[in-house]
Design a protein around this motif. Sequence first.
Motif, PDB file in Angstrom:
ATOM      1  N   GLU A 189      -3.726  -8.042   3.714  1.00 32.76           N
ATOM      2  CA  GLU A 189      -3.652  -6.559   3.126  1.00 32.76           C
ATOM      3  C   GLU A 189      -2.989  -5.829   3.926  1.00 32.76           C
ATOM      4  OE1 GLU A 189      -7.466  -4.946   2.155  1.00 32.76           O
ATOM      5  OE2 GLU A 189      -6.115  -3.446   0.908  1.00 32.76           O
ATOM      6  N   GLU A 190      -3.558  -5.684   5.461  1.00 34.82           N
ATOM      7  CA  GLU A 190      -3.139  -4.819   6.434  1.00 34.82           C
ATOM      8  C   GLU A 190      -1.958  -4.500   6.334  1.00 34.82           C
ATOM      9  OE1 GLU A 190      -6.421  -5.321   9.938  1.00 34.82           O
ATOM     10  OE2 GLU A 190      -4.533  -5.823  10.278  1.00 34.82           O
ATOM     11  N   VAL A 191      -0.850  -5.671   6.200  1.00 27.04           N
ATOM     12  CA  VAL A 191       0.458  -5.429   6.389  1.00 27.04           C
ATOM     13  C   VAL A 191       1.211  -5.035   5.141  1.00 27.04           C
ATOM     14  CG1 VAL A 191       0.643  -7.032   8.176  1.00 27.04           C
ATOM     15  CG2 VAL A 191       1.040  -7.639   5.701  1.00 27.04           C
ATOM     16  N   VAL A 192       0.494  -4.992   3.992  1.00 29.34           N
ATOM     17  CA  VAL A 192       1.285  -4.646   2.840  1.00 29.34           C
ATOM     18  C   VAL A 192       1.841  -3.315   2.555  1.00 29.34           C
ATOM     19  CG1 VAL A 192       0.793  -3.784   0.387  1.00 29.34           C
ATOM     20  CG2 VAL A 192      -0.357  -6.038   1.131  1.00 29.34           C
ATOM     21  N   ARG A 193       1.211  -2.085   3.258  1.00 30.81           N
ATOM     22  CA  ARG A 193       1.850  -0.903   3.254  1.00 30.81           C
ATOM     23  C   ARG A 193       3.157  -0.936   4.338  1.00 30.81           C
ATOM     24  NH1 ARG A 193      -3.086   1.532   6.500  1.00 30.81           N
ATOM     25  NH2 ARG A 193      -2.170   1.654   8.478  1.00 30.81           N
ATOM     26  N   GLU A 194       3.224  -1.483   4.941  1.00 25.51           N
ATOM     27  CA  GLU A 194       4.415  -1.611   5.736  1.00 25.51           C
ATOM     28  C   GLU A 194       5.549  -2.735   4.856  1.00 25.51           C
ATOM     29  OE1 GLU A 194       4.765   0.224   8.190  1.00 25.51           O
ATOM     30  OE2 GLU A 194       2.871   0.654   7.940  1.00 25.51           O
ATOM     31  N   ILE A 195       4.974  -3.682   4.310  1.00 20.50           N
ATOM     32  CA  ILE A 195       6.009  -4.647   3.857  1.00 20.50           C
ATOM     33  C   ILE A 195       6.756  -3.948   2.516  1.00 20.50           C
ATOM     34  CG2 ILE A 195       6.207  -6.836   2.710  1.00 20.50           C
ATOM     35  CD1 ILE A 195       4.746  -8.122   5.197  1.00 20.50           C
ATOM     36  N   ILE A 196       5.977  -3.403   1.687  1.00 18.46           N
ATOM     37  CA  ILE A 196       6.409  -3.069   0.513  1.00 18.46           C
ATOM     38  C   ILE A 196       7.605  -2.134   0.500  1.00 18.46           C
ATOM     39  CG2 ILE A 196       5.835  -1.687  -1.665  1.00 18.46           C
ATOM     40  CD1 ILE A 196       3.273  -3.144  -1.932  1.00 18.46           C
ATOM     41  N   PRO A 197       7.532  -1.073   1.308  1.00 19.17           N
ATOM     42  CA  PRO A 197       8.868  -0.424   1.471  1.00 19.17           C
ATOM     43  C   PRO A 197      10.102  -1.111   1.910  1.00 19.17           C
ATOM     44  CG  PRO A 197       6.962   0.831   2.381  1.00 19.17           C
ATOM     45  CD  PRO A 197       6.553  -0.713   2.091  1.00 19.17           C
ATOM     46  N   ARG A 198       9.530  -2.107   2.748  1.00 18.53           N
ATOM     47  CA  ARG A 198      11.106  -2.937   3.075  1.00 18.53           C
ATOM     48  C   ARG A 198      11.476  -3.834   2.291  1.00 18.53           C
ATOM     49  NH1 ARG A 198       8.652  -5.590   8.366  1.00 18.53           N
ATOM     50  NH2 ARG A 198      10.549  -6.551   8.291  1.00 18.53           N
ATOM     51  N   LYS A 203       7.179   6.906   2.504  1.00 17.62           N
ATOM     52  CA  LYS A 203       6.545   5.622   2.458  1.00 17.62           C
ATOM     53  C   LYS A 203       4.830   5.699   1.868  1.00 17.62           C
ATOM     54  CE  LYS A 203       7.365   2.470   6.401  1.00 17.62           C
ATOM     55  NZ  LYS A 203       6.657   2.351   7.720  1.00 17.62           N
ATOM     56  N   ILE A 204       4.536   6.942   2.302  1.00 14.16           N
ATOM     57  CA  ILE A 204       3.081   7.012   1.636  1.00 14.16           C
ATOM     58  C   ILE A 204       3.408   7.309   0.113  1.00 14.16           C
ATOM     59  CG2 ILE A 204       1.213   8.737   1.666  1.00 14.16           C
ATOM     60  CD1 ILE A 204       1.862   9.145   4.597  1.00 14.16           C
ATOM     61  N   VAL A 205       4.190   8.089  -0.269  1.00 11.86           N
ATOM     62  CA  VAL A 205       4.401   8.518  -1.800  1.00 11.86           C
ATOM     63  C   VAL A 205       4.742   7.329  -2.294  1.00 11.86           C
ATOM     64  CG1 VAL A 205       5.776   9.862  -3.150  1.00 11.86           C
ATOM     65  CG2 VAL A 205       4.792  10.832  -1.154  1.00 11.86           C
ATOM     66  N   LEU A 206       5.470   6.386  -2.006  1.00 14.03           N
ATOM     67  CA  LEU A 206       6.019   5.113  -2.486  1.00 14.03           C
ATOM     68  C   LEU A 206       4.572   4.432  -3.027  1.00 14.03           C
ATOM     69  CD1 LEU A 206       8.089   3.045  -3.553  1.00 14.03           C
ATOM     70  CD2 LEU A 206       7.874   1.968  -1.226  1.00 14.03           C
ATOM     71  N   LEU A 207       3.644   4.237  -2.013  1.00  9.14           N
ATOM     72  CA  LEU A 207       2.440   3.409  -1.987  1.00  9.14           C
ATOM     73  C   LEU A 207       1.393   3.973  -2.894  1.00  9.14           C
ATOM     74  CD1 LEU A 207       2.407   2.318   1.485  1.00  9.14           C
ATOM     75  CD2 LEU A 207       2.528   0.875  -0.399  1.00  9.14           C
ATOM     76  N   LEU A 208       1.334   5.496  -2.927  1.00 11.61           N
ATOM     77  CA  LEU A 208       0.356   6.059  -3.782  1.00 11.61           C
ATOM     78  C   LEU A 208       0.808   5.931  -5.288  1.00 11.61           C
ATOM     79  CD1 LEU A 208      -0.057   9.506  -1.912  1.00 11.61           C
ATOM     80  CD2 LEU A 208      -2.083   7.809  -2.365  1.00 11.61           C
ATOM     81  N   LYS A 209       2.211   6.171  -5.532  1.00 12.35           N
ATOM     82  CA  LYS A 209       2.765   6.119  -6.835  1.00 12.35           C
ATOM     83  C   LYS A 209       2.446   4.545  -7.480  1.00 12.35           C
ATOM     84  CE  LYS A 209       6.482   9.171  -7.387  1.00 12.35           C
ATOM     85  NZ  LYS A 209       7.903   9.485  -7.369  1.00 12.35           N
ATOM     86  N   GLY A 210       2.505   3.746  -6.653  1.00 11.33           N
ATOM     87  CA  GLY A 210       2.387   2.226  -6.909  1.00 11.33           C
ATOM     88  C   GLY A 210       0.902   2.148  -7.403  1.00 11.33           C
ATOM     89  N   ALA A 211      -0.101   2.605  -6.625  1.00 10.50           N
ATOM     90  CA  ALA A 211      -1.520   2.815  -6.733  1.00 10.50           C
ATOM     91  C   ALA A 211      -1.664   3.302  -8.104  1.00 10.50           C
ATOM     92  CB  ALA A 211      -2.401   3.165  -5.792  1.00 10.50           C
ATOM     93  N   ASN A 250      -3.329  -4.138  -8.269  1.00 11.76           N
ATOM     94  CA  ASN A 250      -3.462  -3.274  -7.165  1.00 11.76           C
ATOM     95  C   ASN A 250      -2.539  -2.241  -7.003  1.00 11.76           C
ATOM     96  OD1 ASN A 250      -5.996  -4.408  -6.663  1.00 11.76           O
ATOM     97  ND2 ASN A 250      -5.214  -5.441  -4.789  1.00 11.76           N
ATOM     98  N   LYS A 251      -1.360  -2.822  -7.287  1.00 13.26           N
ATOM     99  CA  LYS A 251      -0.250  -1.782  -7.175  1.00 13.26           C
ATOM    100  C   LYS A 251       0.664  -2.099  -7.767  1.00 13.26           C
ATOM    101  CE  LYS A 251      -0.777  -0.582  -2.196  1.00 13.26           C
ATOM    102  NZ  LYS A 251      -1.415  -1.842  -1.804  1.00 13.26           N
ATOM    103  N   VAL A 252       1.730  -1.249  -8.738  1.00 21.17           N
ATOM    104  CA  VAL A 252       2.817  -1.711  -9.437  1.00 21.17           C
ATOM    105  C   VAL A 252       3.963  -0.765  -8.789  1.00 21.17           C
ATOM    106  CG1 VAL A 252       3.950  -1.806 -11.327  1.00 21.17           C
ATOM    107  CG2 VAL A 252       1.653  -2.428 -11.375  1.00 21.17           C
ATOM    108  N   ILE A 253       5.142  -1.449  -8.293  1.00 20.53           N
ATOM    109  CA  ILE A 253       6.274  -0.601  -7.635  1.00 20.53           C
ATOM    110  C   ILE A 253       7.642  -1.073  -8.377  1.00 20.53           C
ATOM    111  CG2 ILE A 253       7.627  -0.133  -5.596  1.00 20.53           C
ATOM    112  CD1 ILE A 253       4.623  -0.489  -4.127  1.00 20.53           C
ATOM    113  N   TYR A 254       8.247  -0.318  -9.103  1.00 18.90           N
ATOM    114  CA  TYR A 254       9.640  -0.728  -9.634  1.00 18.90           C
ATOM    115  C   TYR A 254      10.607  -0.397  -8.765  1.00 18.90           C
ATOM    116  CZ  TYR A 254       7.128  -1.485 -13.903  1.00 18.90           C
ATOM    117  OH  TYR A 254       6.266  -1.952 -14.835  1.00 18.90           O
TER     118      TYR A 254
END
Lengths: 289, 289, 289, 289, 289, 289
Positions: free
Chosen positions: B261-270, C203-211, C285-289
């Motif tokens: 879980e810790e690395v998800v936030r780094e990996i998803i954008p990549r 990056k933060i915004v991408l993950l927030l939107k996914g959540a 947990n997250k959905v990112i298109y």
Amino acid sequence: MKLKLGIPKGSLEGITVKLFKKAGFNIAISPRNYFPSIDDREIVAVLFRAQEMSRYVESGIIDCGITGRDWVLENNSKVVKVAELVYAKQSMRPVRWVLAVPNTSSIKKIKDLKNKKVATELVNVTKSFFKKKGIKADVEFSWGATEAKTRMGIDAIVEVTETGASLRANGLRIIDTICESTTQFIANKKIWQNPQKRKKIEKIVLLLKGAILAEQKVGLKMNVAKKNLDKVLKILPAMKKPTISALSEKGWFDIDTIIDEEVVREIIPRLKKAGAQGIIEYPLNKVIY
Amino acid sequence: MKLKLGIPKGSLEGITVKLFKKAGFNIAISPRNYFPSIDDREIVAVLFRAQEMSRYVESGIIDCGITGRDWVLENNSKVVKVAELVYAKQSMRPVRWVLAVPNTSSIKKIKDLKNKKVATELVNVTKSFFKKKGIKADVEFSWGATEAKTRMGIDAIVEVTETGASLRANGLRIIDTICESTTQFIANKKIWQNPQKRKKIEKIVLLLKGAILAEQKVGLKMNVAKKNLDKVLKILPAMKKPTISALSEKGWFDIDTIIDEEVVREIIPRLKKAGAQGIIEYPLNKVIY
Amino acid sequence: MKLKLGIPKGSLEGITVKLFKKAGFNIAISPRNYFPSIDDREIVAVLFRAQEMSRYVESGIIDCGITGRDWVLENNSKVVKVAELVYAKQSMRPVRWVLAVPNTSSIKKIKDLKNKKVATELVNVTKSFFKKKGIKADVEFSWGATEAKTRMGIDAIVEVTETGASLRANGLRIIDTICESTTQFIANKKIWQNPQKRKKIEKIVLLLKGAILAEQKVGLKMNVAKKNLDKVLKILPAMKKPTISALSEKGWFDIDTIIDEEVVREIIPRLKKAGAQGIIEYPLNKVIY
Amino acid sequence: MKLKLGIPKGSLEGITVKLFKKAGFNIAISPRNYFPSIDDREIVAVLFRAQEMSRYVESGIIDCGITGRDWVLENNSKVVKVAELVYAKQSMRPVRWVLAVPNTSSIKKIKDLKNKKVATELVNVTKSFFKKKGIKADVEFSWGATEAKTRMGIDAIVEVTETGASLRANGLRIIDTICESTTQFIANKKIWQNPQKRKKIEKIVLLLKGAILAEQKVGLKMNVAKKNLDKVLKILPAMKKPTISALSEKGWFDIDTIIDEEVVREIIPRLKKAGAQGIIEYPLNKVIY
Amino acid sequence: MKLKLGIPKGSLEGITVKLFKKAGFNIAISPRNYFPSIDDREIVAVLFRAQEMSRYVESGIIDCGITGRDWVLENNSKVVKVAELVYAKQSMRPVRWVLAVPNTSSIKKIKDLKNKKVATELVNVTKSFFKKKGIKADVEFSWGATEAKTRMGIDAIVEVTETGASLRANGLRIIDTICESTTQFIANKKIWQNPQKRKKIEKIVLLLKGAILAEQKVGLKMNVAKKNLDKVLKILPAMKKPTISALSEKGWFDIDTIIDEEVVREIIPRLKKAGAQGIIEYPLNKVIY
Amino acid sequence: MKLKLGIPKGSLEGITVKLFKKAGFNIAISPRNYFPSIDDREIVAVLFRAQEMSRYVESGIIDCGITGRDWVLENNSKVVKVAELVYAKQSMRPVRWVLAVPNTSSIKKIKDLKNKKVATELVNVTKSFFKKKGIKADVEFSWGATEAKTRMGIDAIVEVTETGASLRANGLRIIDTICESTTQFIANKKIWQNPQKRKKIEKIVLLLKGAILAEQKVGLKMNVAKKNLDKVLKILPAMKKPTISALSEKGWFDIDTIIDEEVVREIIPRLKKAGAQGIIEYPLNKVIY
């Protein structure tokens, strides 16, 4: 120099703060802070567990403190016992450390515990109890949950109890009392020789005792005609002379007195029958004889 | 014969029950009852303090139990360490017992503690720490509230901490680490030789580990075009082979994997940049490699 | 240089922390501490009220923050609107600031408010609303409790609402909408030109939107025989290509897809009728298109 | 015309709302309001006690509702039993109404209750039970507290229980079972003939059943090499064909299946032994076969 | 015509309701209702924030209300100050608005704030404070969280405090006091000319003051022999003539008086020493001189 | 033989325990235990619902109990009404069972209810009410939620209310009162002939009444100069002769009396005007005339 006063953390904590409040001292405890504020510039308060209070009073880390007689004995501390303050977590009575076994156990008397396992938090007092009785038992330290242990191979436990109810509810039978304990106000031996600190301690104790007494007393006032005065006065307990004042209406008196709350329910019907009128009961904050 | 399992009462209690639930065992603790119910007929559970768990496992009162490595050391118990279960009250990390002094203290190193007073609940481990270092310090038992004691004449304390934050908030400075500790599943030595009980213990531990791992992992699924497959796979950590299935739409693949879980936030954008589409993250109950 | 991020204190606080958690960032807020801890070494978080967030982003006191579109307008702040994050205290929908009068009021339309008293916390936006409409109303600042004021001589109020229910329950009638507002992620104009900080914000915004998206979606999996495949696929919304894999059993396929939670209850009965078997729904947990 | 749906107020209330949520319907109950809001425009919900639900469904005041089989019997209501929904307050099992006497009572069998006093809330069902057995007992209505009554002169009671634990804790001995009861979805007979309403009811029931099933199941996924495939598949319960997909790595397969949560803890160790790797368990929202 | 009375919503709310109760008026506040019920048919109560109370009293929307002197000044409201009611959220003392800077700031005196940023909720009072001192500072409105702002680029804050403790705990240093404030009962100027309403207001204020005074006083009663009477009376504060009655026992008197709770703990030991017996302290509801 | 006393479980439970405490009896109720402990060895207490209390008193299962007059009537129980104890859940007033219809109903008078459906928990009393009025209505038992039922086809309801507020809040209009009810202390007819038990009951009732009266009274004391004595005495209600004592200061008197709390706020301003000084009000525990 401020008086360093130990307040018992844990089961006596809430009731102790409440008593100080009634005695006239506001103590405020913040979560995770061991130095409660107190609105008396001559005192600094610190929270210690009742179990170790007497050790810190003895070594002079604090000047005085409140703890149980049980822990003073357990630690074998050389301290001055300034006063007994008879209050506990749930009631205004002493607590007892009792020796208990499961209902179903074949152990009936102390001597049946020869070579048996006894678990307790009060190891030293329990050991000397068995020594005095001339019985060799295997007493070991236990962190609470002692009842549970009797079901897991421990033969007997020594636990503190106010009424015995929770032991019975756990299927245990009391077979003896190890020691009785009341709350005590203790002081360091040297500090007690310091006149100024001793005077301060005596003041605090006087007020605490006044607050404890007030928990057990109520005020009672009533009007009585002259002809019934003797009858009524005989019913009132002799603890303290009641205040009797003549009313403006001739031949009538006002009686104002302090009695034990416990007896009120017995006495009021009798007072009424004896001719007392307009009986009122009122609450008290402090009672000092 | 049922397996007698000790559950640690106190700070590890809630998190332990939660982990057993995730592992597939429902433990229900009633207030004032030391024998929690557990929905497995081959197990009987009992609550003991972490501090004394290893003593009861060693003496055979219970077959196995969960406690901290610190208390096994403190009690010097001869038990089988079946598994490390890395979880604590607040986090999934080991805890440390640290030696700390007030910020304002002149003590900077361990050797400055020569002939000084050290208060701790972990007396034996602390004593042998000082012995190994060749320093003679006066180590005494203390019932919590150790921070307070540094302001009352105690020179140093040894306290447990997860992050050090509450020590810092109390104005203390850490000068050394006495020991690290993780939660352990321990068993009695004889019981460990009993094949049936050992097998049962191993099953429980396998499932507990699966539940702990699942706390730290999540599932990740995404669609990837053939041309991006290598790029995407290179980003995914190599812990476990991802499941790659061809989609009905030609030239597209579905990747399904498990990552920290810790690395998800780094990996998803990549991953997104590398061409992964429709990325979803889903929660897990257990992960068993 | 760390990114200075403003978290909205108050009604959006709890839900914002929950979203960051789902996005992969643990924010811990202590009572009476305005600097929440966050487990990302590149970010420092601070709590500000939504009402003043945009002022502090504009002046550069913080780099970016989360607030409502309403307060950006009210403060007339020159900031970069990075993203709309459609969530509010109670639901995943925009909120509205509405003009309301008591049910019993004779006021029916905006023009009836000429020379009348209007109380609101959103003074500037309300004033320019009336200005655009060419109506002169007396708009004054009010600290909440606006409903009460309509019963004490104030003619109309402008209040925020998610569903209108609490206004209705207070006997008020909505006569117009002043503005709609969603939660926004805003950034300082200069900071937005800084490539490193901009990348971090994105990056933060991408993950927030996914959540946020995951709150509204669920995973759906089912087995379908070849002959039913087209029928079933037609029912599934076209948002994202479902993953279709051939099962080991010949002629059968597994479909795995993501759909809006809102439509699940309509679609499942239709899927079943169309021949889908073993339908399961699972959380995301997250959905990112 | 909206569907009028009765939600059981009281012990089933919380769990019913939770199941509807999982099924896809958000029900919001405000304190002191008997008309919960529900986010489906075709339904209007009302709270009635389980005890009287079937009477109102029978008389057509509501179209359908959720209640216990026990109360349908007690009221002797003519309603359509649409589905059994096996859930209760504490568990996913049926409840039982049992005949119980104090442990110390001389009553051992039903026939010992001839001419004795029996207190119960389920008067009619209890009366016909005794009638069938040919025993004349004096059955009277009691508002709860039945255990207490056995100590005050009542000979036996008929009470509802999930596990019997609270009866045992109250010193009662169960001597027979009067009836078993599960939660039921019932409908009015005329309404059931109305195709549109019937279809709506069937949809709701399909989704509720999916949600109940999901409480008892989990998803299980693992990687298996070809040579172990058969061994692994034999361990998995035959409830539903597992999805088997070839992995990109040759000779490896991914198995994805749904199994009872209860058996997971038995199966995982066996799967591992049989060669399954990377086993993960994941939670489900709905399961519809 | 009923008297329209404003009750301060927020920090003063709870203590205000408690004081009215002691004064003889039961105010019941329902959540989300701004019109508390009050058991006096001549009064209608409404909740307003202390910040805007004086504006609504000035404009006649309400007849009178309770607020702080600070907000009357901030709003520069022309109202009648009927009475000072010295109570605050935590204590019976005035509060202070203080100018504070971080401990680490180089700012030492007010003049160091020239051209610096000052954040506060009390903008107008703060501006005129700086004007009087002839210092040009940049004072801006801030919605709470002012302490946090000093760490984000704001140079100083003006905050309200009862004891200064929370400012110190936040690492702030007080450099001056902007204004002191007590709770005030204020009235509209015209209403104050209305004899009936003025009389009603005066009644309420008389009773509120009686209730506030009773918070700070206790009753004290004791028996004294004639020979000690003078000594004892000299110890008692001269605030009010004590009631001295002859007891029926010759030569003894009963003294009944009212004294400050704060001095009780000092006086009781001295009274006892001077010969007072049977001293009791009792609580009071109201004290009106 | 102990006195078997029924304590009403449910809405009267908390207030009843509080009154017994003030009367001098400590009752402790444990969750899920129907036999509260009471600190009087001559009493054994049991919890029954108010609805069935009179049935168990009548049949002799208990000797006496506290319930509402409404349920004595409903059960048509032959019991001795020992005393009225005017207290209810929220206030010290009687409650009413009222006949109510929706605001929008065309039903205006009782006779409009001919052949209509009436739902109530108080079936028998309601039936005889309609019988006396000569109106044939269809009265059926309802388990609470009666308000809701009026929106589902029930024409009228009969509900209990203290102030009518919650009925009005539910949109109902009261059209008649079925019966008034106060709390009663009732006894079994035979037990009442037993002199010892009757005496015990009378004692309890005397003390309960004293406690109830004390809830409504306060003590009032003041100093008055001789010339104002008559004026002041005329203002005091004539309920009980005030105690008038001469003060040591010549020409001054102390008046001590008991008055209704409700009138205090009216009387104090008048007393002050009439020359009373140093007025204090103090709380009472019991008042017995």
